[in-house]
Design a protein around this motif. Structure first.
Motif, PDB file in Angstrom:
ATOM      1  N   ALA A  76      -1.465   9.911  -9.121  1.00 54.23           N
ATOM      2  CA  ALA A  76      -2.929   9.590  -8.280  1.00 54.23           C
ATOM      3  C   ALA A  76      -4.284   8.966  -8.989  1.00 54.23           C
ATOM      4  O   ALA A  76      -4.663   8.005  -8.641  1.00 54.23           O
ATOM      5  CB  ALA A  76      -2.790  11.115  -8.188  1.00 54.23           C
ATOM      6  N   ALA A  77      -4.041   9.417 -10.178  1.00 52.48           N
ATOM      7  CA  ALA A  77      -5.183   9.229 -10.580  1.00 52.48           C
ATOM      8  C   ALA A  77      -5.617   6.947 -10.611  1.00 52.48           C
ATOM      9  O   ALA A  77      -6.490   6.344 -10.980  1.00 52.48           O
ATOM     10  CB  ALA A  77      -5.217   9.807 -12.551  1.00 52.48           C
ATOM     11  N   LEU A  78      -4.361   7.057 -11.194  1.00 48.91           N
ATOM     12  CA  LEU A  78      -3.645   5.282 -10.940  1.00 48.91           C
ATOM     13  C   LEU A  78      -3.962   4.640  -9.844  1.00 48.91           C
ATOM     14  O   LEU A  78      -4.820   3.499 -10.079  1.00 48.91           O
ATOM     15  CB  LEU A  78      -2.385   4.768 -11.870  1.00 48.91           C
ATOM     16  CG  LEU A  78      -1.707   3.463 -11.712  1.00 48.91           C
ATOM     17  CD1 LEU A  78      -2.971   2.842 -12.918  1.00 48.91           C
ATOM     18  CD2 LEU A  78      -0.426   3.486 -12.033  1.00 48.91           C
ATOM     19  N   ALA A  79      -3.712   5.342  -9.018  1.00 48.50           N
ATOM     20  CA  ALA A  79      -4.282   4.877  -7.618  1.00 48.50           C
ATOM     21  C   ALA A  79      -6.207   4.478  -7.334  1.00 48.50           C
ATOM     22  O   ALA A  79      -6.461   4.013  -7.233  1.00 48.50           O
ATOM     23  CB  ALA A  79      -3.071   5.516  -6.642  1.00 48.50           C
ATOM     24  N   ARG A  80      -6.658   6.037  -8.318  1.00 46.52           N
ATOM     25  CA  ARG A  80      -7.809   5.818  -7.876  1.00 46.52           C
ATOM     26  C   ARG A  80      -8.674   4.543  -8.547  1.00 46.52           C
ATOM     27  O   ARG A  80      -9.753   4.412  -8.477  1.00 46.52           O
ATOM     28  CB  ARG A  80      -8.654   7.383  -8.422  1.00 46.52           C
ATOM     29  CG  ARG A  80      -9.970   7.935  -8.314  1.00 46.52           C
ATOM     30  CD  ARG A  80     -10.045   9.446  -8.705  1.00 46.52           C
ATOM     31  NE  ARG A  80      -9.049  10.035  -8.071  1.00 46.52           N
ATOM     32  CZ  ARG A  80      -7.989  10.878  -8.567  1.00 46.52           C
ATOM     33  NH1 ARG A  80      -8.263  10.338  -9.370  1.00 46.52           N
ATOM     34  NH2 ARG A  80      -7.222  11.812  -8.400  1.00 46.52           N
ATOM     35  N   SER A  81      -8.108   4.971  -9.626  1.00 48.69           N
ATOM     36  CA  SER A  81      -8.812   3.858 -10.408  1.00 48.69           C
ATOM     37  C   SER A  81      -8.667   1.917 -10.533  1.00 48.69           C
ATOM     38  O   SER A  81      -8.957   1.079 -11.219  1.00 48.69           O
ATOM     39  CB  SER A  81      -7.920   3.350 -12.312  1.00 48.69           C
ATOM     40  OG  SER A  81      -6.493   3.016 -12.049  1.00 48.69           O
TER      41      SER A  81
ATOM     42  N   PRO B 179      -8.390   4.801  -2.963  1.00 48.53           N
ATOM     43  CA  PRO B 179      -8.737   6.519  -2.892  1.00 48.53           C
ATOM     44  C   PRO B 179      -7.424   7.110  -1.565  1.00 48.53           C
ATOM     45  O   PRO B 179      -7.657   8.359  -2.117  1.00 48.53           O
ATOM     46  CB  PRO B 179     -10.268   6.658  -2.393  1.00 48.53           C
ATOM     47  CG  PRO B 179     -10.738   5.200  -1.497  1.00 48.53           C
ATOM     48  CD  PRO B 179     -10.060   4.132  -2.276  1.00 48.53           C
ATOM     49  N   ILE B 180      -7.255   6.452  -0.553  1.00 48.24           N
ATOM     50  CA  ILE B 180      -6.338   6.553   0.387  1.00 48.24           C
ATOM     51  C   ILE B 180      -5.462   7.153  -0.183  1.00 48.24           C
ATOM     52  O   ILE B 180      -4.740   8.410   0.086  1.00 48.24           O
ATOM     53  CB  ILE B 180      -6.085   6.092   0.993  1.00 48.24           C
ATOM     54  CG1 ILE B 180      -7.690   6.371   2.112  1.00 48.24           C
ATOM     55  CG2 ILE B 180      -5.012   6.165   1.850  1.00 48.24           C
ATOM     56  CD1 ILE B 180      -8.215   7.054   2.904  1.00 48.24           C
TER      57      ILE B 180
ATOM     58  N   ALA C 206      -3.633  12.089   3.515  1.00 43.19           N
ATOM     59  CA  ALA C 206      -5.302  10.716   2.864  1.00 43.19           C
ATOM     60  C   ALA C 206      -6.569  10.606   3.130  1.00 43.19           C
ATOM     61  O   ALA C 206      -6.746  10.002   2.990  1.00 43.19           O
ATOM     62  CB  ALA C 206      -4.281   9.994   3.878  1.00 43.19           C
ATOM     63  N   GLU C 207      -6.435  11.735   4.351  1.00 41.87           N
ATOM     64  CA  GLU C 207      -8.460  11.865   4.436  1.00 41.87           C
ATOM     65  C   GLU C 207      -8.968  12.999   3.567  1.00 41.87           C
ATOM     66  O   GLU C 207      -9.947  12.998   3.675  1.00 41.87           O
ATOM     67  CB  GLU C 207      -8.429  12.298   6.032  1.00 41.87           C
ATOM     68  CG  GLU C 207      -8.135  11.206   6.798  1.00 41.87           C
ATOM     69  CD  GLU C 207      -8.441  11.329   8.360  1.00 41.87           C
ATOM     70  OE1 GLU C 207      -8.554  10.909   8.971  1.00 41.87           O
ATOM     71  OE2 GLU C 207      -7.912  13.022   8.655  1.00 41.87           O
TER      72      GLU C 207
END
Length: 248
Positions: free
Chosen positions: A223-228, A232-233, A243-244
């Protein structure tokens, strides 16, 4: 006969490792893979390496096809593309779009005729995602001489018994339990749990049965990797299954 089906790993190697460990714990030796192996902001190359090593019978997903098309076209600035090497593209290019497994199970990514179609589910005009009508599902299965049909793509686990007795199963997504889309209208898929998902298929007593299984794993890093990576979804879905939701 008993085997496991995985789909839509989307580069989430920790989720894949957890699912493979769970399958091994259950004593299941056979696994099939329904595509969309590496696309997205996560660990494309590391995931491809593990899947290549395991050598599961696999079909090519729409996102795999797009990555191969970009490779043939000469390249892309996409983050997943830039992680991959020639061997990874050749591996995806070698996969068929459909496959008959052990002459008993028909494998496809989205639907038998279209690798990017919603089949067991549909997107309505207002952006809701709902189960498809049985007539629509049966039309998509016409001409397939197999008692069990496996598909993925939507990331929504679903088991449908056709009126002629055949079973159609979507095992859900190993690596991505929610996402947003724009076609035919904006919509969101969210399954409500961050756990990795797969299916167990068993033929006994003259018929097929299906079990959908959810596996917890250490999802915080993905999740942190996707955010970086500015997704964000994806980060929200991997962290929570929704997802929201905004994840901080």
């Amino acid at each position: 006969m008993k085997f496991a089906a995985i789909a839509d790993v989307h580069g989430n190697r920790p989720a894949l490792e957890a699912v493979l460990a769970d399958i091994a714990t259950l004593g299941i030796d056979e696994i099939v893979n329904l595509g969309d192996h590496v696309s997205g902001p996560l660990e494309a190359a590391r995931t491809a390496d593990l899947l290549i090593e395991r050598g599961f019978p696999s079909v090519r997903g729409d996102q795999d096809r797009i990555l191969v098309e970009l490779w043939h076209a000469g390249g892309s600035a996409r983050g997943d593309f830039r992680q991959l090497e020639r061997k990874h593209f050749e591996w995806m290019a070698s996969m068929p779009s459909t496959l008959m497994y052990r002459e008993r199970a028909f494998l496809c990514h989205a639907s038998p005729a279209d690798d990017a179609a919603f089949w067991l589910d549909r997107v309505t005009a207002d952006g809701s995602v709902r189960p498809s009508a049985i007539d629509t599902i049966e039309a998509g299965a016409e001409g397939i001489d197999a008692r069990i049909i496996l598909c993925g793509h939507t990331h929504i686990p679903r088991v449908v018994r056709l009126r002629d007795g055949r079973l159609v199963v979507n095992p859900g997504s190993v690596g991505l339990p929610g996402y947003d889309g724009k076609v035919p209208v904006p919509y969101v898929v969210e399954v409500g749990t961050p756990h990795a998902c797969y299916a167990i298929l068993e033929h006994a007593g003259g018929d097929w049965s299906a079990t959908i299984r959810y596996v917890p794993y250490d999802n915080a890093a993905m999740a942190a990797l996707a955010r970086s990576k500015g997704m964000p979804i994806w980060a929200s879905a991997i962290a929570t299954g929704w997802a929201e939701r905004e994840v901080t």
